[in-house]
Design an enzyme around this catalytic site. Structure first.
Site, PDB file in Angstrom:
ATOM      1  N   GLU A  45       0.867  -1.174   0.000  1.00 27.39           N
ATOM      2  CA  GLU A  45       0.000   0.000   0.000  1.00 27.39           C
ATOM      3  C   GLU A  45       0.903   1.224   0.000  1.00 27.39           C
ATOM      4  O   GLU A  45       1.703   1.418   0.919  1.00 27.39           O
ATOM      5  CB  GLU A  45      -0.923   0.043   1.209  1.00 27.39           C
ATOM      6  CG  GLU A  45      -1.878   1.245   1.153  1.00 27.39           C
ATOM      7  CD  GLU A  45      -2.765   1.392   2.384  1.00 27.39           C
ATOM      8  OE1 GLU A  45      -3.789   2.090   2.275  1.00 27.39           O
ATOM      9  OE2 GLU A  45      -2.424   0.824   3.446  1.00 27.39           O
ATOM     10  N   GLU A  70       4.897   4.398   3.722  1.00 25.99           N
ATOM     11  CA  GLU A  70       4.366   5.666   4.220  1.00 25.99           C
ATOM     12  C   GLU A  70       5.516   6.642   4.445  1.00 25.99           C
ATOM     13  O   GLU A  70       6.462   6.337   5.164  1.00 25.99           O
ATOM     14  CB  GLU A  70       3.599   5.435   5.527  1.00 25.99           C
ATOM     15  CG  GLU A  70       3.130   6.668   6.235  1.00 25.99           C
ATOM     16  CD  GLU A  70       2.284   7.569   5.350  1.00 25.99           C
ATOM     17  OE1 GLU A  70       2.661   8.757   5.201  1.00 25.99           O
ATOM     18  OE2 GLU A  70       1.262   7.102   4.813  1.00 25.99           O
ATOM     19  N   ASP A 119      -2.933  11.969  -2.412  1.00 31.35           N
ATOM     20  CA  ASP A 119      -3.012  13.421  -2.597  1.00 31.35           C
ATOM     21  C   ASP A 119      -3.321  13.701  -4.069  1.00 31.35           C
ATOM     22  O   ASP A 119      -2.596  13.242  -4.950  1.00 31.35           O
ATOM     23  CB  ASP A 119      -1.676  14.051  -2.209  1.00 31.35           C
ATOM     24  CG  ASP A 119      -1.727  15.568  -2.107  1.00 31.35           C
ATOM     25  OD1 ASP A 119      -2.481  16.199  -2.893  1.00 31.35           O
ATOM     26  OD2 ASP A 119      -1.025  16.131  -1.257  1.00 31.35           O
ATOM     27  N   LYS A 123      -3.183  21.137  -8.885  1.00 31.86           N
ATOM     28  CA  LYS A 123      -2.587  22.123  -9.787  1.00 31.86           C
ATOM     29  C   LYS A 123      -1.785  21.421 -10.881  1.00 31.86           C
ATOM     30  O   LYS A 123      -1.051  20.470 -10.620  1.00 31.86           O
ATOM     31  CB  LYS A 123      -1.697  23.083  -8.998  1.00 31.86           C
ATOM     32  CG  LYS A 123      -2.472  23.939  -7.996  1.00 31.86           C
ATOM     33  CD  LYS A 123      -1.567  24.900  -7.245  1.00 31.86           C
ATOM     34  CE  LYS A 123      -2.387  25.739  -6.271  1.00 31.86           C
ATOM     35  NZ  LYS A 123      -1.538  26.675  -5.488  1.00 31.86           N
ATOM     36  N   ASP A 155     -11.834   9.753  -3.315  1.00 32.56           N
ATOM     37  CA  ASP A 155     -13.106  10.476  -3.233  1.00 32.56           C
ATOM     38  C   ASP A 155     -13.067  11.691  -4.151  1.00 32.56           C
ATOM     39  O   ASP A 155     -14.025  12.462  -4.208  1.00 32.56           O
ATOM     40  CB  ASP A 155     -13.375  10.928  -1.791  1.00 32.56           C
ATOM     41  CG  ASP A 155     -12.354  11.945  -1.310  1.00 32.56           C
ATOM     42  OD1 ASP A 155     -11.151  11.742  -1.589  1.00 32.56           O
ATOM     43  OD2 ASP A 155     -12.735  12.937  -0.667  1.00 32.56           O
ATOM     44  N   THR A 195     -10.600   2.414   4.382  1.00 38.78           N
ATOM     45  CA  THR A 195      -9.587   3.187   5.098  1.00 38.78           C
ATOM     46  C   THR A 195     -10.311   4.096   6.088  1.00 38.78           C
ATOM     47  O   THR A 195     -11.534   4.268   6.012  1.00 38.78           O
ATOM     48  CB  THR A 195      -8.761   4.070   4.142  1.00 38.78           C
ATOM     49  OG1 THR A 195      -9.569   5.156   3.676  1.00 38.78           O
ATOM     50  CG2 THR A 195      -8.261   3.269   2.939  1.00 38.78           C
ATOM     51  N   GLU A 196      -9.562   4.706   7.010  1.00 33.97           N
ATOM     52  CA  GLU A 196     -10.170   5.661   7.943  1.00 33.97           C
ATOM     53  C   GLU A 196     -10.836   6.802   7.177  1.00 33.97           C
ATOM     54  O   GLU A 196     -11.955   7.214   7.490  1.00 33.97           O
ATOM     55  CB  GLU A 196      -9.106   6.245   8.887  1.00 33.97           C
ATOM     56  CG  GLU A 196      -8.422   5.240   9.785  1.00 33.97           C
ATOM     57  CD  GLU A 196      -7.124   4.718   9.185  1.00 33.97           C
ATOM     58  OE1 GLU A 196      -6.319   4.187   9.951  1.00 33.97           O
ATOM     59  OE2 GLU A 196      -6.936   4.830   7.959  1.00 33.97           O
ATOM     60  N   TYR A 197     -10.129   7.317   6.195  1.00 32.48           N
ATOM     61  CA  TYR A 197     -10.608   8.442   5.396  1.00 32.48           C
ATOM     62  C   TYR A 197     -11.872   8.056   4.633  1.00 32.48           C
ATOM     63  O   TYR A 197     -12.844   8.814   4.586  1.00 32.48           O
ATOM     64  CB  TYR A 197      -9.491   8.842   4.428  1.00 32.48           C
ATOM     65  CG  TYR A 197      -9.710  10.131   3.681  1.00 32.48           C
ATOM     66  CD1 TYR A 197      -9.185  11.329   4.150  1.00 32.48           C
ATOM     67  CD2 TYR A 197     -10.412  10.156   2.482  1.00 32.48           C
ATOM     68  CE1 TYR A 197      -9.365  12.517   3.455  1.00 32.48           C
ATOM     69  CE2 TYR A 197     -10.601  11.334   1.777  1.00 32.48           C
ATOM     70  CZ  TYR A 197     -10.071  12.510   2.276  1.00 32.48           C
ATOM     71  OH  TYR A 197     -10.264  13.681   1.585  1.00 32.48           O
ATOM     72  N   GLU A 198     -11.853   6.884   4.050  1.00 30.25           N
ATOM     73  CA  GLU A 198     -13.000   6.403   3.276  1.00 30.25           C
ATOM     74  C   GLU A 198     -14.249   6.300   4.134  1.00 30.25           C
ATOM     75  O   GLU A 198     -15.345   6.727   3.734  1.00 30.25           O
ATOM     76  CB  GLU A 198     -12.665   5.040   2.679  1.00 30.25           C
ATOM     77  CG  GLU A 198     -13.790   4.389   1.889  1.00 30.25           C
ATOM     78  CD  GLU A 198     -13.376   3.050   1.315  1.00 30.25           C
ATOM     79  OE1 GLU A 198     -14.218   2.429   0.639  1.00 30.25           O
ATOM     80  OE2 GLU A 198     -12.217   2.625   1.524  1.00 30.25           O
TER      81      GLU A 198
END
EC number: 2.1.1.33
Length: 218
Positions: A45, A70, A119, A123, A155, A195-198
């Site tokens: 990952e 990470e 991320d 831009k 997302d 994931t936590e974010y998901e």
């Protein structure tokens, strides 16, 4: 998203070199079979955050090896604590930049790469930093086995559209694609590891975009 610095997490990484590698020299090959104690398939990952996704996979699949890559040392320490607390011998932590992926893993060494909520670098001048930019795709192709896959979730609709185009232009094939993963069939939803974010954003009704893609035969 950058996490607030946690000294205990940084110290934990330094105290457990057998489980976590902190920015190893790219010129020195990593013997993953020695670190895991076996030569089972490796799944990576890239950008593991706090590690909910990769630790869940490691628990579900003791027959596979997993690497949480990470760049933030604090995040790496948080993942390491979960690994140690849960006794996940099939999980290693690599605190390093994905730009050095090939040096750390070598060619044809990996069966799957997960890109979760990377991320978006919206831009245009930052396009080369996106983890689905063509230069990164070339790195993934190098380390993946011939039938290896990339599983990508986001997302961000803009990053998803960009990634589909980038992979298509690279000549990749798509095995699965969804613009609303959490409203797919019951079977697909049940197999999805969040994931936590998901979890946070899906619970607010935000659609989750997902694709599985592979490379043509080398």
């Amino acid at each position: 998203m950058r996490l607030k610095n946690k000294p205990w997490a940084n110290e934990l990484v330094e105290e457990h070199p057998e489980s976590a590698l902190d920015r190893p020299n790219p010129a020195e090959k990593i013997d993953w079979a020695a670190r895991f104690g076996n030569d089972k398939p490796i799944e990576i990952e890239v950008g593991s955050g706090k590690g909910q996704f990769i630790t869940t996979l490691a628990k579900q699949h003791p027959d596979r090896n997993f690497v949480a890559m990470e760049i933030q040392k604090t995040a790496a320490g948080i993942i390491l604590k979960k690994k140690l607390d849960e006794g996940l011998d099939n999980l290693q932590i690599l605190c390093a930049d994905a730009a050095n992926l090939v040096a750390y893993f070598g060619e044809n060494s990996t069966s799957k790469i997960y890109l979760n909520f990377s991320d978006p670098w919206p831009k245009s001048r930052h396009e080369k930093r996106r983890l689905t930019y063509k230069d990164f795709l070339a790195k993934y192709q190098a380390v993946l086995t011939g039938d290896g896959l990339i599983e990508f979730k986001t997302d961000n609709s803009g990053l998803f559209a960009y990634s589909v185009k980038s992979m298509n232009n690279y000549g990749m094939h798509f095995d699965f694609m969804s613009v609303d993963l959490h409203h797919e069939s019951e079977e697909i939803v049940e197999k999805n590891v969040e994931t936590e974010y998901e979890h946070k954003f899906a619970s607010k009704g935000q659609p989750i975009y997902c694709l599985h893609a592979g490379f043509l035969a080398k």
